[in-house]
Design a protein around this motif. Structure first.
Motif, PDB file in Angstrom:
ATOM      1  N   LEU A   1       0.688  -1.095   0.111  1.00  0.00           N
ATOM      2  CA  LEU A   1      -0.084  -0.049  -0.027  1.00  0.00           C
ATOM      3  C   LEU A   1       1.038   1.045   0.099  1.00  0.00           C
ATOM      4  N   SER A   2       1.830   1.355   0.745  1.00  0.00           N
ATOM      5  CA  SER A   2       2.759   2.291   0.699  1.00  0.00           C
ATOM      6  C   SER A   2       3.393   2.742  -0.560  1.00  0.00           C
ATOM      7  N   ILE A   3       3.786   1.559  -1.078  1.00  0.00           N
ATOM      8  CA  ILE A   3       4.103   1.949  -2.908  1.00  0.00           C
ATOM      9  C   ILE A   3       2.954   2.407  -3.618  1.00  0.00           C
TER      10      ILE A   3
ATOM     11  N   VAL B   1       1.221   2.729  -9.096  1.00  0.00           N
ATOM     12  CA  VAL B   1       0.357   2.233  -8.299  1.00  0.00           C
ATOM     13  C   VAL B   1      -0.069   1.005  -8.800  1.00  0.00           C
ATOM     14  N   ALA B   2      -0.291   0.841  -9.972  1.00  0.00           N
ATOM     15  CA  ALA B   2      -0.889  -0.625 -10.255  1.00  0.00           C
ATOM     16  C   ALA B   2       0.091  -1.849  -9.695  1.00  0.00           C
ATOM     17  N   LEU B   3       1.589  -1.544  -9.967  1.00  0.00           N
ATOM     18  CA  LEU B   3       2.321  -2.597  -9.127  1.00  0.00           C
ATOM     19  C   LEU B   3       1.890  -2.767  -7.753  1.00  0.00           C
ATOM     20  N   GLY B   4       1.985  -1.667  -7.045  1.00  0.00           N
ATOM     21  CA  GLY B   4       1.512  -1.694  -5.716  1.00  0.00           C
ATOM     22  C   GLY B   4       0.298  -2.228  -5.434  1.00  0.00           C
ATOM     23  N   PHE B   5      -0.793  -2.038  -6.202  1.00  0.00           N
ATOM     24  CA  PHE B   5      -2.063  -2.839  -5.922  1.00  0.00           C
ATOM     25  C   PHE B   5      -1.871  -4.278  -6.288  1.00  0.00           C
ATOM     26  N   TRP B   6      -1.139  -4.578  -7.173  1.00  0.00           N
ATOM     27  CA  TRP B   6      -0.728  -6.034  -7.784  1.00  0.00           C
ATOM     28  C   TRP B   6      -0.239  -6.506  -6.636  1.00  0.00           C
ATOM     29  N   TRP B   7       0.937  -6.136  -5.803  1.00  0.00           N
ATOM     30  CA  TRP B   7       1.395  -6.827  -4.684  1.00  0.00           C
ATOM     31  C   TRP B   7       0.616  -6.748  -3.444  1.00  0.00           C
ATOM     32  N   LEU B   8      -0.218  -5.658  -3.383  1.00  0.00           N
ATOM     33  CA  LEU B   8      -1.207  -5.793  -2.318  1.00  0.00           C
ATOM     34  C   LEU B   8      -2.157  -7.082  -2.663  1.00  0.00           C
ATOM     35  N   GLY B   9      -2.730  -7.309  -3.820  1.00  0.00           N
ATOM     36  CA  GLY B   9      -3.522  -8.391  -4.138  1.00  0.00           C
ATOM     37  C   GLY B   9      -2.759  -9.640  -3.898  1.00  0.00           C
ATOM     38  N   GLU B  10      -1.515  -9.775  -4.311  1.00  0.00           N
ATOM     39  CA  GLU B  10      -0.736 -11.021  -3.990  1.00  0.00           C
ATOM     40  C   GLU B  10      -0.554 -11.355  -2.539  1.00  0.00           C
ATOM     41  N   ARG B  11      -0.541 -10.500  -1.715  1.00  0.00           N
ATOM     42  CA  ARG B  11      -0.066 -10.478  -0.294  1.00  0.00           C
ATOM     43  C   ARG B  11      -1.637 -10.794   0.367  1.00  0.00           C
ATOM     44  N   LEU B  12      -2.805 -10.195  -0.209  1.00  0.00           N
ATOM     45  CA  LEU B  12      -3.769 -10.499   0.678  1.00  0.00           C
ATOM     46  C   LEU B  12      -4.420 -11.887   0.054  1.00  0.00           C
ATOM     47  N   ILE B  13      -4.244 -12.181  -1.137  1.00  0.00           N
ATOM     48  CA  ILE B  13      -4.594 -13.604  -1.525  1.00  0.00           C
ATOM     49  C   ILE B  13      -3.898 -14.861  -0.940  1.00  0.00           C
TER      50      ILE B  13
ATOM     51  N   TYR C   1       0.388   4.155  -2.616  1.00  0.00           N
ATOM     52  CA  TYR C   1       0.064   5.384  -2.009  1.00  0.00           C
ATOM     53  C   TYR C   1       1.298   6.642  -2.868  1.00  0.00           C
ATOM     54  N   VAL C   2       2.452   6.204  -2.781  1.00  0.00           N
ATOM     55  CA  VAL C   2       3.399   7.336  -3.448  1.00  0.00           C
ATOM     56  C   VAL C   2       2.995   7.440  -5.258  1.00  0.00           C
ATOM     57  N   GLY C   3       2.577   6.521  -5.809  1.00  0.00           N
ATOM     58  CA  GLY C   3       2.121   6.751  -7.096  1.00  0.00           C
ATOM     59  C   GLY C   3       0.966   7.367  -7.272  1.00  0.00           C
ATOM     60  N   VAL C   4      -0.075   7.420  -6.268  1.00  0.00           N
ATOM     61  CA  VAL C   4      -1.387   7.990  -6.335  1.00  0.00           C
ATOM     62  C   VAL C   4      -0.909   9.419  -5.964  1.00  0.00           C
ATOM     63  N   GLU C   5      -0.190   9.812  -5.018  1.00  0.00           N
ATOM     64  CA  GLU C   5       0.119  10.962  -4.474  1.00  0.00           C
ATOM     65  C   GLU C   5       0.651  11.881  -5.451  1.00  0.00           C
ATOM     66  N   ASN C   6       1.443  11.351  -6.634  1.00  0.00           N
ATOM     67  CA  ASN C   6       1.992  12.115  -7.759  1.00  0.00           C
ATOM     68  C   ASN C   6       0.990  12.682  -8.617  1.00  0.00           C
ATOM     69  N   PHE C   7      -0.088  12.132  -8.446  1.00  0.00           N
ATOM     70  CA  PHE C   7      -1.390  12.747  -9.269  1.00  0.00           C
ATOM     71  C   PHE C   7      -1.839  13.841  -8.615  1.00  0.00           C
ATOM     72  N   PHE C   8      -1.751  14.033  -7.387  1.00  0.00           N
ATOM     73  CA  PHE C   8      -2.310  15.153  -6.685  1.00  0.00           C
ATOM     74  C   PHE C   8      -1.501  16.112  -5.908  1.00  0.00           C
ATOM     75  N   VAL C   9      -0.150  15.635  -5.879  1.00  0.00           N
ATOM     76  CA  VAL C   9       0.689  16.839  -5.162  1.00  0.00           C
ATOM     77  C   VAL C   9       1.589  17.317  -6.219  1.00  0.00           C
ATOM     78  N   LYS C  10       1.518  18.688  -6.118  1.00  0.00           N
ATOM     79  CA  LYS C  10       2.378  19.380  -7.230  1.00  0.00           C
ATOM     80  C   LYS C  10       3.421  19.757  -6.772  1.00  0.00           C
ATOM     81  N   ASP C  11       3.895  19.697  -5.313  1.00  0.00           N
ATOM     82  CA  ASP C  11       5.055  19.924  -4.875  1.00  0.00           C
ATOM     83  C   ASP C  11       5.600  18.909  -3.895  1.00  0.00           C
ATOM     84  N   ALA C  12       6.630  18.063  -4.171  1.00  0.00           N
ATOM     85  CA  ALA C  12       6.869  16.941  -3.266  1.00  0.00           C
ATOM     86  C   ALA C  12       7.644  17.118  -2.250  1.00  0.00           C
TER      87      ALA C  12
END
Length: 130
Positions: free
Chosen positions: A18-20, A113-125, A22-33
């Protein structure tokens, strides 16, 4: 690693994924990192628990634990610096040539984001009884 507190890997592993994402999602909304440093401590703690769990599985003798932890952390940090030493000049060159703009950054962020959610799915499964 020292046995002080060990959160279950069933919690830590999905949080790392999820932390991975999150960083990808944040890149869409945060203008200044520039303020992203505020999430480094909690994310570092979560990732550290992941590393500690892996090290604990190896079975380090208690008397060797301090030296192993220092050397392991130095190795992780040096590895990150080595990756940055290669990636940052490449990204800078791509940006200077106009090949890495907002659209490309968003595409790369979507991949993260896709990789982070893929890994999340793998861990939850992996937690489901089959």
């Amino acid at each position: 690693v020292l046995g002080v507190w060990a959160p279950p890997s069933a919690l830590v592993e999905p949080l790392i994924a999820l932390s991975i994402a999150y960083v990808g999602v944040e890149n869409f909304f945060v203008k200044d990192a520039a303020k992203r440093w505020r999430i480094t401590a909690p994310f570092g703690l979560i990732h550290g628990f992941g590393f500690a769990g892996a090290l604990a599985e190896v079975g380090i003798p208690r008397q060797d634990a301090p030296a192993v932890l220092v050397l392991f952390n130095l190795g992780v940090e040096l590895g990150q610096l080595a990756v940055l030493a290669v990636v940052l000049p490449v990204l800078r060159a791509l940006r200077n040539k106009g090949w890495l703009g907002l659209r490309e950054t968003r595409v790369l962020s979507a991949v993260v984001v896709a990789l982070g959610f893929w890994w999340l799915g793998e861990r939850l499964i992996g937690l489901l009884p089959l």
